[in-house]
Each structure stands twice: as structure tokens, then as C-alpha cells.
Design a protein around this motif. Sequence first.
Motif, PDB file in Angstrom:
ATOM      1  N   SER A   2       0.832  -1.194   0.000  1.00 13.55           N
ATOM      2  CA  SER A   2       0.000   0.000   0.000  1.00 13.55           C
ATOM      3  C   SER A   2       0.868   1.245   0.000  1.00 13.55           C
ATOM      4  O   SER A   2       2.059   1.210   0.333  1.00 13.55           O
ATOM      5  CB  SER A   2      -0.916   0.008   1.228  1.00 13.55           C
ATOM      6  N   GLU A  26      -4.987  -0.800   8.398  1.00 15.11           N
ATOM      7  CA  GLU A  26      -5.596  -0.352   7.151  1.00 15.11           C
ATOM      8  C   GLU A  26      -7.089  -0.664   7.124  1.00 15.11           C
ATOM      9  O   GLU A  26      -7.523  -1.732   7.531  1.00 15.11           O
ATOM     10  CB  GLU A  26      -4.893  -0.988   5.960  1.00 15.11           C
ATOM     11  N   GLN A  27      -7.864   0.301   6.627  1.00 14.29           N
ATOM     12  CA  GLN A  27      -9.303   0.147   6.506  1.00 14.29           C
ATOM     13  C   GLN A  27      -9.694   0.191   5.031  1.00 14.29           C
ATOM     14  O   GLN A  27      -8.871   0.479   4.159  1.00 14.29           O
ATOM     15  CB  GLN A  27     -10.020   1.242   7.291  1.00 14.29           C
ATOM     16  N   ILE A  28     -10.949  -0.087   4.756  1.00 14.66           N
ATOM     17  CA  ILE A  28     -11.414  -0.119   3.373  1.00 14.66           C
ATOM     18  C   ILE A  28     -11.390   1.298   2.800  1.00 14.66           C
ATOM     19  O   ILE A  28     -11.972   2.216   3.382  1.00 14.66           O
ATOM     20  CB  ILE A  28     -12.848  -0.687   3.299  1.00 14.66           C
ATOM     21  N   PRO A  29     -10.708   1.506   1.674  1.00 15.73           N
ATOM     22  CA  PRO A  29     -10.657   2.846   1.071  1.00 15.73           C
ATOM     23  C   PRO A  29     -12.031   3.280   0.570  1.00 15.73           C
ATOM     24  O   PRO A  29     -12.904   2.458   0.281  1.00 15.73           O
ATOM     25  CB  PRO A  29      -9.677   2.668  -0.099  1.00 15.73           C
ATOM     26  N   GLU A  47     -10.675  11.023  12.521  1.00 15.22           N
ATOM     27  CA  GLU A  47      -9.979  10.251  11.510  1.00 15.22           C
ATOM     28  C   GLU A  47      -9.013  11.116  10.706  1.00 15.22           C
ATOM     29  O   GLU A  47      -9.348  12.230  10.303  1.00 15.22           O
ATOM     30  CB  GLU A  47     -10.981   9.602  10.555  1.00 15.22           C
ATOM     31  N   PHE A  49      -6.542  10.663   7.132  1.00 15.74           N
ATOM     32  CA  PHE A  49      -6.765   9.937   5.888  1.00 15.74           C
ATOM     33  C   PHE A  49      -5.447   9.718   5.164  1.00 15.74           C
ATOM     34  O   PHE A  49      -4.612  10.622   5.090  1.00 15.74           O
ATOM     35  CB  PHE A  49      -7.717  10.713   4.969  1.00 15.74           C
ATOM     36  N   GLN A  52      -4.794   7.641  -1.191  1.00 11.73           N
ATOM     37  CA  GLN A  52      -4.395   6.547  -2.074  1.00 11.73           C
ATOM     38  C   GLN A  52      -4.334   6.992  -3.537  1.00 11.73           C
ATOM     39  O   GLN A  52      -3.447   6.587  -4.286  1.00 11.73           O
ATOM     40  CB  GLN A  52      -5.377   5.372  -1.935  1.00 11.73           C
ATOM     41  N   ARG A 100      -9.238   8.651  -3.944  1.00  9.56           N
ATOM     42  CA  ARG A 100      -9.542   7.507  -3.081  1.00  9.56           C
ATOM     43  C   ARG A 100      -8.763   7.702  -1.793  1.00  9.56           C
ATOM     44  O   ARG A 100      -7.550   7.929  -1.815  1.00  9.56           O
ATOM     45  CB  ARG A 100      -9.118   6.219  -3.789  1.00  9.56           C
ATOM     46  N   GLN A 102      -8.114   6.460   2.444  1.00  8.43           N
ATOM     47  CA  GLN A 102      -8.224   5.385   3.423  1.00  8.43           C
ATOM     48  C   GLN A 102      -8.326   5.991   4.814  1.00  8.43           C
ATOM     49  O   GLN A 102      -7.387   6.664   5.269  1.00  8.43           O
ATOM     50  CB  GLN A 102      -6.999   4.485   3.323  1.00  8.43           C
ATOM     51  N   PHE A 104      -8.045   6.616   8.716  1.00 13.18           N
ATOM     52  CA  PHE A 104      -6.987   6.203   9.637  1.00 13.18           C
ATOM     53  C   PHE A 104      -7.226   6.909  10.968  1.00 13.18           C
ATOM     54  O   PHE A 104      -6.857   8.071  11.135  1.00 13.18           O
ATOM     55  CB  PHE A 104      -5.620   6.586   9.060  1.00 13.18           C
TER      56      PHE A 104
END
Length: 247
Positions: A2, A26-29, A47, A49, A52, A100, A102, A104
Amino acid sequence: MSLFLTTMGRYVDLQESETRLLASFEQIPADVKKHERLWRARAKVGELFILQEGWACTIRPTPDGEQQVIELQLPGDIIGLREFTFMRHATEASMITPGRIQPFPHENIVDIIAASTPLAIALFAYISRQEALLTERMLITFHHSARARVLHFMLETFYRLKKVQHVELASFEFPISQRLLGNILGLTPVHINRILKTLELDRVLKKHRHHVEVYNPTRLIAEAELDGDYLSDEVNGLKERLVLLRH
């Protein structure tokens, strides 16, 4: 790998345990639209980010009701890291292009620092380079002509992009409007327009809507007067120290 792992790996050599640790956070983008706001100024910090795909920026409202761009965020950047210890955001964050991101959670930063000294060093290295970008922009504002400031920023952006993707100086992505470019550099859109027209007439480069076409790389580099030390990923011999700590 990633982009988050790639970013951290620029500063320290990641061991398998550290790669697994980062991957566990890591979480779903999520896809985001152009101009989509990621948070507002004064919003509670929650959060962060990881960018990506796409370009983003952080903006700080000024006392006179205007907005000043603070940071330009490129793929691989951690949006909001400079503010993660604050209760509320001093800036607003929004997308410049579709992209995109993600999520965090900011408390994960504490877990990373507690779990791994090398990753803590990598985070400090990343933050210090973000600060160096701001410092360099302030210095060129005082010591460079408006034309040199534009060229310096474009070349700096190219070198930043080169760290995360294959790009060629002859033609590289640059989806920044003249108005936004002026905001970043403290110049009016009229002044930016005049500079870009002159650069095209002088056969240095041409600013298209989404990219820059460079006609004369040698002249661009010479006029930009960019000292790239502040863009280096080297951590001043700390990698050797980390090797000793690991053993």
C-alpha cells in the motif's frame, strides 16, 4: 504494497513485523469526489486519511474571510497528521481531484509509536518533511521572483510525485487551476496567468488544464533554483542506529 507502507518505507527499512502492524490498521478505502470536503475547520480531530489516489489540500481560513492553502497533498500523504494531537482541526481539508482515501483513526498513531521505534522515526521524518515544504515556500516567497516561485513549486511537485509513481519531466500531472496556484503561492490569478503566458512564449513550459508540458527542462531547473536537500528521504544516519537497536 500500500502507499502507506511505501511512504513509511522511504525513511526506514521495514521488517515483516512492522509491515504486518501497519497493514493491521488499514481500513477499506473510499472513493471521493472532486472538491469533496474531508473535514471543516474547528471540527473535532478524529480520523486522518491516507491519500491513495488523487490530489487534496488543507486550507486555513484567514481573518478577512479569505482562504489560504496550507498544504498540497499527493498520493501517499497522510492528511491531517500535523494536527493529530489537537482537539480540533485548525484547517479544512478537501479534494482537488476525484480520488480515493483510506480512513486512519488518529489514535492509531499512538499505537504505532508505542509498538515500534523505527515506525516512530518514520512518522517524525514524514512530519519534518511536511514542515520543510512549508518553510521552503515561505523562504522562496521572500527571496525569489514570482516567476521563479511558480517554476520552483512545479519542479518541487514533480519531485514529490516521482517518489510514488513513474513520471517524466517532459510532461507530468498537475491538475491545479491558476486560481489555486495563485492561492498557494500568494499571487493573484491575473499575475499567475501572465507568468504562465510568458513561460509558454519563452518556450520553457506550458500549463495545460491537468498537466504541465516542459519544453526546456534545463532552463526550468536553472530558473527554479531548487535546492532539493529538503526533499531528501535520508534520515541522517539513523538507519544505522536502528539496525543496532534491532540487534
